[in-house]
Structure formats: structure tokens, C-alpha cells
Design an enzyme around this catalytic site. Sequence first.
Site, PDB file in Angstrom:
ATOM      1  N   LYS A  43       2.462   9.318   8.861  1.00 56.52           N
ATOM      2  CA  LYS A  43       1.956   9.273   9.477  1.00 56.52           C
ATOM      3  C   LYS A  43       1.893  10.337  11.007  1.00 56.52           C
ATOM      4  O   LYS A  43       1.443  10.839  11.382  1.00 56.52           O
ATOM      5  CB  LYS A  43       1.279   7.717   9.681  1.00 56.52           C
ATOM      6  CG  LYS A  43       0.277   7.379   8.887  1.00 56.52           C
ATOM      7  CD  LYS A  43       0.399   6.224   8.713  1.00 56.52           C
ATOM      8  CE  LYS A  43      -1.618   5.760   7.600  1.00 56.52           C
ATOM      9  NZ  LYS A  43      -0.278   4.987   6.273  1.00 56.52           N
ATOM     10  N   PHE A  66       1.109  -1.730  -0.740  1.00 58.15           N
ATOM     11  CA  PHE A  66       0.059   0.004  -0.452  1.00 58.15           C
ATOM     12  C   PHE A  66       0.809   1.272  -0.130  1.00 58.15           C
ATOM     13  O   PHE A  66       1.983   1.632   1.026  1.00 58.15           O
ATOM     14  CB  PHE A  66      -0.868   0.542   1.114  1.00 58.15           C
ATOM     15  CG  PHE A  66      -1.753   1.353   1.072  1.00 58.15           C
ATOM     16  CD1 PHE A  66      -2.993   1.106   0.244  1.00 58.15           C
ATOM     17  CD2 PHE A  66      -1.352   2.827   1.979  1.00 58.15           C
ATOM     18  CE1 PHE A  66      -3.918   2.873   0.068  1.00 58.15           C
ATOM     19  CE2 PHE A  66      -2.596   3.298   1.699  1.00 58.15           C
ATOM     20  CZ  PHE A  66      -3.444   3.477   1.260  1.00 58.15           C
ATOM     21  N   ASP A  78       8.972   2.629   1.674  1.00 60.81           N
ATOM     22  CA  ASP A  78       7.876   3.466   2.763  1.00 60.81           C
ATOM     23  C   ASP A  78       7.995   2.883   3.910  1.00 60.81           C
ATOM     24  O   ASP A  78       7.041   2.045   3.871  1.00 60.81           O
ATOM     25  CB  ASP A  78       6.915   2.801   1.378  1.00 60.81           C
ATOM     26  CG  ASP A  78       5.277   3.389   2.172  1.00 60.81           C
ATOM     27  OD1 ASP A  78       5.317   3.967   2.778  1.00 60.81           O
ATOM     28  OD2 ASP A  78       4.305   3.474   1.031  1.00 60.81           O
TER      29      ASP A  78
END
Length: 397
Positions: free
Chosen positions: A253, A139, A224
Amino acid sequence: MTLSSDWIERGEKHIASTYGRYPLVAVRGEGCRLWDVEGKNYLDFLAGVAVNNLGHCHPKVVAALREQAGQLLHCSNYFHIPPQIELAEILCEHSFGDRVFFCNSGAEANEAAMKLVRKYSAEKRGDGCFEVITALASFHGRTIGTISATGQDKIRAGFSPMLRGFRYVAFGDVQALEAAITPSTCAVMLEPVQGEGGVNVAPPGYLAQVREVCDRHDLLLVFDEVQVGCGRTGTLFAYQHDGVEPDIMTLAKALAGGPPIGAMIAREEVAAAFTPGSHGSTFGGNPLMTAAAVAAMKTLIHDGILENCVTMGDYLASRLREFRERYPFIKTVRGRGLILGMELDFAGAEIVHKALQRGLLINCTADKVLRFLPPLIVTREEIDEGLDILDEILSEI
Ligand SMILES: *Cc1c(COP(=O)(O)O)cnc(C)c1O
């Protein structure tokens, strides 16, 4: 007092329905707890999907925001911004990186990484060199570029045509990865632990093998770490478990302890492909978010948060493994630090709903994997409290 049901009804009229929302109207958070509009509190083991690593409203992050809000909110990247510079220094001092590009989200950080690998490779190896290999079940975000990079059909469905130049290979299979390399390949992009794909930890040695393959074929390696960076796995960055350094890493995040921010970090030689005009972001690296991130990163590094993450991660994992002994429908418990997944042999949505009703917030990824992402400041008592709720629900199945 406005009732939850009123807000939910109003929201369902005018908010884009891109999320299947739980029936909780959130108004306040402190530490590992979240309060709804009717005053009920929940133990939050979702932590804003790995954003609230320091818990809700960490006093140092709130103080930094208050202080900066009274000084300067925005001025543009045409000027030098002290908290942005300080944050870049902290990130480079504690990672493999030399230079940071700031943006506002994980998807944007990955977009920056995808632009950088293209520019660097075009200059170094020629124009036709733009393909990126990513993993199945990965993702990387929700923009057209990042859904093109994401190895999940369900996320790409309905948005064709995709951006050209991505190949997906099984996560953990270095032979498959090497076989997918063509003369057009310029980079490999992976999550060291796949979050949305079901909490899949890179198998031992895999990242080192990928690094070796990248070096042999002259490919850039991008990690990532949007979900698993910033302390989530017990080290500041997840790649540090494997002793393998990428050429580029993306963060977002938890970087600012709650407020929105993204960052792409690269080593000097690679970062040098970006020159004035190559890329930009109006809000990227703005004073307010970077001041929050400086406070969040200092707290993470200096306040024993990583140590607590390791200890509590071990404790939570051991308690979840106990459940596996007792409940035959639990297939595996996996993860690292405080990103843990419990795979069931049925869909987990019902358990998530029951947990919410009883005051525990968790979620479910890849349909059958209950995901536990408590704040890294979680205590043993809070873990016991949450798992007692879960135990009660599991015992009713
Ligand atoms: C959440 C996430 C993203 C996207 O971040 P946004 O801030 O939602 O754009 C990208 N990569 C990974 C691994 C993520 O978990």
C-alpha cells in the site's frame, strides 16, 4: 467538460464490476484533498485505502517519479537496479529484516511470504510441513492463495476449492492459536492491526505471546503490514509498538507513496531458502516504483511524518471519543495512530454516502465500522473540518 454521470455510465459498461463504486469521478489530488471531474473537492480521510500516507501527489514522490521516468523505466531483474538496492537498504536498516523480495501488490507480497515459509520449512523440517495459521477476520489479498489465507467466509465464497493448509483462529486468543498447531504447521501469519476486518488492534501482550509460541513450536511468524506498515500506526512498522519481531513482514500500500509496489522482508536465515529460480516477478522492484518508494520512505522517516501521525492520531481519536459520549449508537472507538475505527450499532454505508455528498471521504469495514485513514500529513484544521461534517450527519440520526 465531461460530466461525472457520463464517466460513471461509461465505466459501468466496461469496467469489471468487482467494486461497489461511490459516485465520484476522481481526477486530481493534492495533500489531503481530492477533486472530482466537475471541480468539487473532498477532504480525503480514506487516502486510497491507506496508500496515500504522504497525501496526494507528495512533491518529493512526484519529483522522484519524473526524474526516474526520464532515465529508465524498466530493465528486468536480470540486472542490478540502484533505486531497488537503495530501497532494500532503507527497509533493512529500519526493520528486523536482512533481505527484501520486491513485487507489485500486497497479495503478491503475501504470496511470496507463503512460498518462503513452505520452502524454508520443507528444507528444515520435512515435506509435510506446510500449514499456516491465520486469524479470523483477517485480510491477506484476493489471489487464490491469499483468499485461502484470509479468515473471512464472504471473501472465499464461490471460489472453491481453496488452497490446502490454512487454519483460522480468533484474533487475540493465544490459547486458540496454540491449540490449532499440528505437526504440519510451519507458520503463523497475522496483521498487527486488522484493517479490513474492522480495525482490530492486537490486545496488549498478544503478539509477544504469539512470538513465544512460535519459538517453542519452531514456527515462522509472518506479519502482514500491507495496510498498517509504513507509518500508519505512528511507528514506521506496526510491530514496533509491541517490541516483537517477526521472521517475515509484508508491505505494499503506502510503501511508494501512491504508485504500486509490494515487498516481502525476511531475516537472513529464512530468506536463504529462496535461491535463484525460487520466485520472481517481471515488474517487481522496477526502477520507477522503487525510486518513488525511496523518496516516500525518506520523507516518512526524515520529515516529521511519524510525529504528526502520533499527534494527529491522538487528536482524531479524542474527538471521535467525544462523539461516543454524545451519540449512544456509537459502540467503540479503536485503532492506533491514524488507523481508527468507530463501531456503530447499525450498518455504516448510509453515513459514508452522506459524508461523500458533503465533501468528506471515509469508508466502512466489517459492515458497522466507520474507518478513518487520513494521510499522515493531516492537520488539526483538516480533522476539525472533517469531523464537523461527520458531526452534522450523526446529529441527524
Ligand atoms: C490491502 C491488503 C492486502 C492486499 O493488498 P493488494 O495490494 O490489494 O493485493 C493484503 N493484506 C492487507 C492487510 C491489506 O490491507
